[in-house]
Design a protein around this motif. Structure first.
Motif, mmCIF file in Angstrom:
data_model
loop_
_atom_site.group_PDB
_atom_site.id
_atom_site.type_symbol
_atom_site.label_atom_id
_atom_site.label_comp_id
_atom_site.label_asym_id
_atom_site.label_seq_id
_atom_site.Cartn_x
_atom_site.Cartn_y
_atom_site.Cartn_z
ATOM 1 N N SER A 1 5.304 6.969 34.744
ATOM 2 C CA SER A 1 5.175 6.407 36.086
ATOM 3 C C SER A 1 3.753 6.616 36.593
ATOM 4 C CB SER A 1 6.148 7.101 37.040
ATOM 5 O OG SER A 1 7.467 6.954 36.587
ATOM 6 N N ARG A 2 3.371 5.837 37.606
ATOM 7 C CA ARG A 2 2.030 5.996 38.182
ATOM 8 C C ARG A 2 1.873 7.386 38.810
ATOM 9 N NH1 ARG A 2 1.919 0.592 41.429
ATOM 10 N NH2 ARG A 2 3.911 0.277 40.460
ATOM 11 N N LYS A 3 2.945 7.897 39.372
ATOM 12 C CA LYS A 3 3.003 9.298 39.802
ATOM 13 C C LYS A 3 4.188 9.906 39.065
ATOM 14 C CE LYS A 3 0.639 9.591 44.163
ATOM 15 N NZ LYS A 3 0.727 9.993 45.561
ATOM 16 N N HIS A 4 3.926 10.408 37.883
ATOM 17 C CA HIS A 4 4.994 10.871 36.997
ATOM 18 C C HIS A 4 5.451 12.295 37.329
ATOM 19 C CE1 HIS A 4 7.408 10.209 33.432
ATOM 20 N NE2 HIS A 4 7.171 11.471 33.097
ATOM 21 N N ALA A 5 4.528 13.126 37.772
ATOM 22 C CA ALA A 5 4.874 14.524 38.072
ATOM 23 C C ALA A 5 3.870 15.100 39.059
ATOM 24 C CB ALA A 5 4.880 15.353 36.786
ATOM 25 N N ALA A 6 4.270 16.202 39.658
ATOM 26 C CA ALA A 6 3.381 16.938 40.558
ATOM 27 C C ALA A 6 3.407 18.406 40.148
ATOM 28 C CB ALA A 6 3.835 16.788 42.009
ATOM 29 N N ILE A 7 2.249 19.035 40.217
ATOM 30 C CA ILE A 7 2.170 20.486 40.025
ATOM 31 C C ILE A 7 1.674 21.044 41.346
ATOM 32 C CG2 ILE A 7 1.000 22.384 38.842
ATOM 33 C CD1 ILE A 7 0.893 20.636 36.343
ATOM 34 N N LEU B 1 8.612 13.405 38.936
ATOM 35 C CA LEU B 1 8.810 12.297 39.865
ATOM 36 C C LEU B 1 9.180 11.003 39.136
ATOM 37 C CD1 LEU B 1 5.610 13.010 42.000
ATOM 38 C CD2 LEU B 1 7.945 13.784 42.476
ATOM 39 N N GLY B 2 8.875 10.920 37.841
ATOM 40 C CA GLY B 2 9.119 9.716 37.046
ATOM 41 C C GLY B 2 10.498 9.721 36.418
ATOM 42 N N LYS B 3 11.002 8.515 36.133
ATOM 43 C CA LYS B 3 12.373 8.394 35.623
ATOM 44 C C LYS B 3 12.539 8.899 34.196
ATOM 45 C CE LYS B 3 11.970 3.625 34.041
ATOM 46 N NZ LYS B 3 12.556 2.295 34.104
ATOM 47 N N ASN B 4 11.468 8.957 33.398
ATOM 48 C CA ASN B 4 11.599 9.385 32.006
ATOM 49 C C ASN B 4 11.459 10.885 31.795
ATOM 50 O OD1 ASN B 4 12.163 6.845 30.956
ATOM 51 N ND2 ASN B 4 9.998 6.314 30.907
ATOM 52 N N GLY B 5 11.165 11.621 32.835
ATOM 53 C CA GLY B 5 11.134 13.064 32.742
ATOM 54 C C GLY B 5 9.944 13.621 31.979
ATOM 55 N N ALA B 6 10.007 14.923 31.733
ATOM 56 C CA ALA B 6 8.966 15.654 31.009
ATOM 57 C C ALA B 6 9.615 16.821 30.292
ATOM 58 C CB ALA B 6 7.898 16.154 31.981
ATOM 59 N N PHE B 7 8.987 17.252 29.212
ATOM 60 C CA PHE B 7 9.451 18.439 28.498
ATOM 61 C C PHE B 7 8.583 19.620 28.903
ATOM 62 C CE2 PHE B 7 11.106 15.148 25.721
ATOM 63 C CZ PHE B 7 12.344 15.658 25.356
ATOM 64 N N VAL B 8 9.224 20.731 29.244
ATOM 65 C CA VAL B 8 8.538 21.992 29.517
ATOM 66 C C VAL B 8 9.211 23.041 28.648
ATOM 67 C CG1 VAL B 8 7.935 23.731 31.246
ATOM 68 C CG2 VAL B 8 8.023 21.310 31.898
ATOM 69 N N ARG B 9 8.424 23.682 27.768
ATOM 70 C CA ARG B 9 8.962 24.664 26.818
ATOM 71 C C ARG B 9 10.058 24.057 25.947
ATOM 72 N NH1 ARG B 9 10.651 27.900 31.274
ATOM 73 N NH2 ARG B 9 8.886 27.415 32.585
ATOM 74 N N GLY B 10 9.957 22.735 25.656
ATOM 75 C CA GLY B 10 10.928 22.077 24.790
ATOM 76 C C GLY B 10 12.192 21.624 25.486
ATOM 77 N N VAL B 11 12.300 21.823 26.802
ATOM 78 C CA VAL B 11 13.491 21.450 27.557
ATOM 79 C C VAL B 11 13.157 20.240 28.428
ATOM 80 C CG1 VAL B 11 15.164 22.220 29.288
ATOM 81 C CG2 VAL B 11 14.303 23.836 27.586
ATOM 82 N N ILE C 1 13.116 18.005 31.509
ATOM 83 C CA ILE C 1 13.243 18.158 32.957
ATOM 84 C C ILE C 1 13.232 16.752 33.544
ATOM 85 C CG2 ILE C 1 12.272 19.204 35.039
ATOM 86 C CD1 ILE C 1 13.075 21.229 32.815
ATOM 87 N N THR C 2 14.219 16.429 34.378
ATOM 88 C CA THR C 2 14.307 15.095 34.966
ATOM 89 C C THR C 2 14.035 15.155 36.460
ATOM 90 O OG1 THR C 2 16.691 15.326 35.291
ATOM 91 C CG2 THR C 2 15.958 14.314 33.225
ATOM 92 N N LYS C 3 13.876 13.975 37.067
ATOM 93 C CA LYS C 3 13.492 13.929 38.467
ATOM 94 C C LYS C 3 14.603 14.387 39.415
ATOM 95 C CE LYS C 3 14.351 9.060 39.525
ATOM 96 N NZ LYS C 3 13.698 7.849 40.004
ATOM 97 N N ASP C 4 15.847 14.439 38.951
ATOM 98 C CA ASP C 4 16.924 14.918 39.812
ATOM 99 C C ASP C 4 17.082 16.443 39.772
ATOM 100 O OD1 ASP C 4 17.763 14.697 37.178
ATOM 101 O OD2 ASP C 4 19.847 14.320 37.701
#
Length: 162
Positions: free
Chosen positions: A67-73, A87-97, A99-102
């Motif tokens: 997404s254009r704004k995929h995540a925030a730190i 913030l993005g619909k496809n999520g992100a991996f942190v430490r192999g897990v 993480i989704t926007k919900d």
């Protein structure tokens, strides 16, 4: 006789060499890719896909699965830690897990491996020696976060011939 490098204090936790300060090589934390780095110099940053219509602090490229704004730190002052909010619909991996926007924001620890699309990078704090050196570049080459389907590169037929 070498001149002593003058130290500048950004906070009670971080000493910065004066020449690093002039080059912008300082921050509260750092994101380290294989070939680039981003110093977090404010309490909230946005990571996202390259676009002329967005104001993401960290450009993650032109991948359409970002997404254009995929995540925030952001720095959580109550908990005294940095947190990643997807913030993005496809999520992100942190430490192999995944993480989704919900999900609520996840606390980031030093040397956490983060993956958003094909971007794989480390979150580093100033207390870590890798923050000040290029050690993280070597580590990124060795470690890969898992893909969304649970498979790594080279496991599908598509990559078998390469």
């Amino acid at each position: 006789m070498e001149a002593e490098t003058k130290k500048v204090y950004l906070s009670r936790y971080q000493k910065v060499r004066e020449d690093d300060l002039k080059r912008g090589r300082f921050g509260y934390a750092k994101l380290q890719w294989k070939n680039r780095e981003f110093f977090i110099q404010k309490r909230l940053i946005h990571l996202g896909r390259h676009s002329t219509n967005t104001d993401a602090d960290v450009d993650l490229g032109e991948e359409m699965n970002l997404s254009r704004k995929h995540a925030a730190i952001r720095y959580n002052e109550e908990k005294e830690t940095f947190e990643l909010e997807v913030l993005g619909k496809n999520g992100a991996f942190v430490r192999g897990v995944l993480i989704t926007k919900d999900q609520p924001p996840i606390a980031l620890a030093n040397r956490d491996l983060i993956q958003m699309g094909d971007n794989v990078f480390f979150f580093l704090t100033p207390q870590d020696q890798a923050f000040h050196e290029d050690l993280a570049k070597k580590a990124v080459k060795k470690r890969r976060a898992p893909r969304a389907n649970g498979q790594g590169r080279g496991t599908s037929k598509r990559y078998a011939d390469r």
